[in-house]
Motif scaffolding. Sequence first.
Motif, PDB file in Angstrom:
ATOM      1  N   PHE B  77       0.930  10.387   8.429  1.00 26.90           N
ATOM      2  CA  PHE B  77      -0.046   9.325   8.183  1.00 26.90           C
ATOM      3  C   PHE B  77       0.337   8.617   6.893  1.00 26.90           C
ATOM      4  N   VAL B  78      -0.383   7.539   6.609  1.00 33.16           N
ATOM      5  CA  VAL B  78      -0.114   6.761   5.403  1.00 33.16           C
ATOM      6  C   VAL B  78      -1.303   6.922   4.467  1.00 33.16           C
ATOM      7  N   ILE B  79      -1.014   7.283   3.239  1.00 33.92           N
ATOM      8  CA  ILE B  79      -2.092   7.520   2.271  1.00 33.92           C
ATOM      9  C   ILE B  79      -1.744   6.827   0.961  1.00 33.92           C
ATOM     10  N   GLY B  80      -2.747   6.279   0.314  1.00 28.51           N
ATOM     11  CA  GLY B  80      -2.542   5.654  -0.984  1.00 28.51           C
ATOM     12  C   GLY B  80      -2.445   6.706  -2.072  1.00 28.51           C
ATOM     13  N   VAL B  81      -2.095   6.291  -3.282  1.00 28.82           N
ATOM     14  CA  VAL B  81      -1.940   7.255  -4.367  1.00 28.82           C
ATOM     15  C   VAL B  81      -3.021   7.107  -5.436  1.00 28.82           C
ATOM     16  N   PHE B  82      -4.006   6.254  -5.184  1.00 31.07           N
ATOM     17  CA  PHE B  82      -5.182   6.141  -6.062  1.00 31.07           C
ATOM     18  C   PHE B  82      -4.761   5.898  -7.511  1.00 31.07           C
ATOM     19  N   ASP B  83      -3.863   4.949  -7.685  1.00 34.49           N
ATOM     20  CA  ASP B  83      -3.294   4.733  -9.014  1.00 34.49           C
ATOM     21  C   ASP B  83      -3.741   3.402  -9.612  1.00 34.49           C
ATOM     22  N   VAL B 113      13.581  -7.769  -8.698  1.00 34.08           N
ATOM     23  CA  VAL B 113      12.350  -8.298  -8.105  1.00 34.08           C
ATOM     24  C   VAL B 113      11.929  -9.599  -8.755  1.00 34.08           C
ATOM     25  N   THR B 114      11.072 -10.316  -8.038  1.00 37.21           N
ATOM     26  CA  THR B 114      10.405 -11.512  -8.572  1.00 37.21           C
ATOM     27  C   THR B 114       8.928 -11.172  -8.664  1.00 37.21           C
ATOM     28  N   VAL B 115       8.341 -11.389  -9.844  1.00 33.25           N
ATOM     29  CA  VAL B 115       6.946 -11.000 -10.070  1.00 33.25           C
ATOM     30  C   VAL B 115       6.094 -12.254 -10.256  1.00 33.25           C
ATOM     31  N   THR B 116       5.017 -12.325  -9.513  1.00 32.58           N
ATOM     32  CA  THR B 116       4.092 -13.459  -9.633  1.00 32.58           C
ATOM     33  C   THR B 116       2.698 -12.905  -9.883  1.00 32.58           C
ATOM     34  N   ASN B 117       1.982 -13.475 -10.836  1.00 29.37           N
ATOM     35  CA  ASN B 117       0.603 -13.083 -11.144  1.00 29.37           C
ATOM     36  C   ASN B 117       0.474 -11.669 -11.684  1.00 29.37           C
ATOM     37  N   GLY B 118       1.543 -11.121 -12.232  1.00 29.23           N
ATOM     38  CA  GLY B 118       1.458  -9.762 -12.755  1.00 29.23           C
ATOM     39  C   GLY B 118       2.095  -9.640 -14.117  1.00 29.23           C
ATOM     40  N   ALA B 119       1.573  -8.725 -14.921  1.00 31.04           N
ATOM     41  CA  ALA B 119       2.134  -8.478 -16.246  1.00 31.04           C
ATOM     42  C   ALA B 119       3.312  -7.516 -16.102  1.00 31.04           C
ATOM     43  N   ALA B 120       3.776  -7.027 -17.253  1.00 32.53           N
ATOM     44  CA  ALA B 120       5.002  -6.236 -17.270  1.00 32.53           C
ATOM     45  C   ALA B 120       4.922  -5.010 -16.361  1.00 32.53           C
ATOM     46  N   LEU B 121       6.060  -4.730 -15.715  1.00 27.67           N
ATOM     47  CA  LEU B 121       6.189  -3.511 -14.905  1.00 27.67           C
ATOM     48  C   LEU B 121       6.755  -2.431 -15.805  1.00 27.67           C
ATOM     49  N   LYS B 122       6.062  -1.301 -15.863  1.00 25.88           N
ATOM     50  CA  LYS B 122       6.436  -0.279 -16.852  1.00 25.88           C
ATOM     51  C   LYS B 122       6.881   1.019 -16.202  1.00 25.88           C
ATOM     52  N   THR B 123       7.607   1.782 -16.989  1.00 23.56           N
ATOM     53  CA  THR B 123       8.038   3.120 -16.558  1.00 23.56           C
ATOM     54  C   THR B 123       6.826   3.921 -16.113  1.00 23.56           C
ATOM     55  N   GLY B 124       6.965   4.578 -14.991  1.00 22.99           N
ATOM     56  CA  GLY B 124       5.889   5.434 -14.508  1.00 22.99           C
ATOM     57  C   GLY B 124       5.022   4.791 -13.452  1.00 22.99           C
ATOM     58  N   MET B 125       5.090   3.480 -13.312  1.00 26.53           N
ATOM     59  CA  MET B 125       4.277   2.806 -12.294  1.00 26.53           C
ATOM     60  C   MET B 125       4.813   3.144 -10.911  1.00 26.53           C
ATOM     61  N   PHE B 126       3.881   3.299  -9.997  1.00 21.38           N
ATOM     62  CA  PHE B 126       4.250   3.524  -8.605  1.00 21.38           C
ATOM     63  C   PHE B 126       4.336   2.186  -7.880  1.00 21.38           C
ATOM     64  N   PHE B 170       2.698  -2.971  -5.612  1.00 23.67           N
ATOM     65  CA  PHE B 170       2.334  -2.325  -6.863  1.00 23.67           C
ATOM     66  C   PHE B 170       0.817  -2.163  -6.977  1.00 23.67           C
ATOM     67  N   ALA B 171       0.065  -3.009  -6.294  1.00 21.40           N
ATOM     68  CA  ALA B 171      -1.388  -2.990  -6.436  1.00 21.40           C
ATOM     69  C   ALA B 171      -1.996  -1.756  -5.778  1.00 21.40           C
ATOM     70  N   ASP B 172      -1.484  -1.403  -4.618  1.00 22.80           N
ATOM     71  CA  ASP B 172      -2.025  -0.264  -3.883  1.00 22.80           C
ATOM     72  C   ASP B 172      -0.876   0.459  -3.171  1.00 22.80           C
ATOM     73  N   PRO B 173      -0.007   1.135  -3.928  1.00 25.86           N
ATOM     74  CA  PRO B 173       1.148   1.775  -3.298  1.00 25.86           C
ATOM     75  C   PRO B 173       0.727   2.876  -2.339  1.00 25.86           C
ATOM     76  N   THR B 174       1.505   3.059  -1.324  1.00 31.70           N
ATOM     77  CA  THR B 174       1.188   4.049  -0.295  1.00 31.70           C
ATOM     78  C   THR B 174       2.388   4.940  -0.023  1.00 31.70           C
ATOM     79  N   MET B 175       2.096   6.032   0.636  1.00 24.29           N
ATOM     80  CA  MET B 175       3.134   7.019   0.925  1.00 24.29           C
ATOM     81  C   MET B 175       2.997   7.469   2.371  1.00 24.29           C
ATOM     82  N   THR B 176       4.107   7.580   3.074  1.00 16.98           N
ATOM     83  CA  THR B 176       4.094   8.184   4.416  1.00 16.98           C
ATOM     84  C   THR B 176       4.141   9.683   4.211  1.00 16.98           C
ATOM     85  N   ALA B 177       3.122  10.368   4.671  1.00 18.21           N
ATOM     86  CA  ALA B 177       2.968  11.777   4.313  1.00 18.21           C
ATOM     87  C   ALA B 177       2.566  12.609   5.518  1.00 18.21           C
TER      88      ALA B 177
END
Lengths: 190, 208
Positions: B77-83, B113-126, B170-177
């Motif tokens: 199934f596919v589940i989000g990571v609540f991050d 990547v090309t980023v629109t409407n978002g601030a910096a992408l940082k280490t540790g982000m999913f 990046f807003a709601d990353p998910t995982m196939t689990a």
Amino acid sequence: MDFSAAIEAQLAGYTVRRGRLVWFDFASGPIGVWNGWRNLTLPDGRKFLGMRNLGSIEGIRQPINGATPELLFTVTGVPETFLAKARMEAAEYYNRGVWIYSQFFDADLQPLDSPFVEAFGLMQGLRAKRQSTPEGFVRTVTLTAENPLATTKRRPRNSYMTDTDQKQRFPGDRGAENVAGIEQILIRFP
Amino acid sequence: MALLRYNATLLKPKQLTVPFLKPMLVIGPTAYGGGKQRGAPDVGGWIMDLTLDIVTKDQELAWRGMVTALQGGLNSFVIGVFDDRQAPVQTTLAAIDVKLTSALAEGAVTAAVTVTNGAALKTGMFFSIADRLYQLTTDAAPVAGFTNRFTFKFLPPAREAAASAAVCNFADPTMTAAFADPMTGMLKLGRNYFGESTLQVEEAEYGL
């Protein structure tokens, strides 16, 4: 065996990134597996399915005294296709090749140089087992393979290191005259 | 067949063990010099634990239906990571939009990547691409000459290839689990009314 400078540096260092790849040459089509998590596609196009450390290989060691150890592959929790081949006729696997490779990876987990062969065998026996555990059934496939030279163990010798054989090969040669009874010769030092 | 998707609106965890990349490390014996060599064939796969309260009727029905449908981990199934808290900050009212600038090869660990409407992408982000979860291991570095193009390193290596312009969620990353334990998800109700249950999930290779 000569490793590249990059691999030598890794082996001499603190961190080693190395996976073991196995290539089974089944009659209906080869299957590659390796002990990593992800699927791995090599530059030559061969694909190895990640077994996530569910498999084990025994018997890879340097032969001593002419003995050729049997290679034993045990894979637990196998994919359906692997198990299907395990249940097929012996022609699917009997006396067909299986290669074991080592593949090193760089710091970015990309293949470092080509994989090199560690061992090669001819598949002999393959059996599947299903075991009941508290967590449910676990399928295990065990495959045996032998070194191709193993068949020479059962062949009679063509010649021996005896005085008679040596003189037949090289008339007049005295090199093997003392072979018989050599274990009883007493040599005093000094 | 489309995979079942976890109902994150209804079933929010009260306790979460953040997705963890379970390593495949082998530690060698100690040498005379005191050093220990460490080796691994690969980086491993994701695991995640969550605990949640089941209180309302809808929650109970959703939970029971999901656990039964997944059959102890037989089905993925596919589940989000609540991050949500660690997600990139939105810089405008529009949603964050991150897309690959160039195609991603299977096994790659660097993305552009090309980023629109978002601030910096940082280490540790999913982030996820096609429901495969990844994590930045470096801050996103700007590409010279562009204001909204960046490159970064991530792990685990790309589970599958992705085309240029593929969405990086990046807003709601998910995982196939899949369930890590066939007995996970059992629900004990107090007074047949409310209860608490847990899920132990691990990354699934479904579709790979």
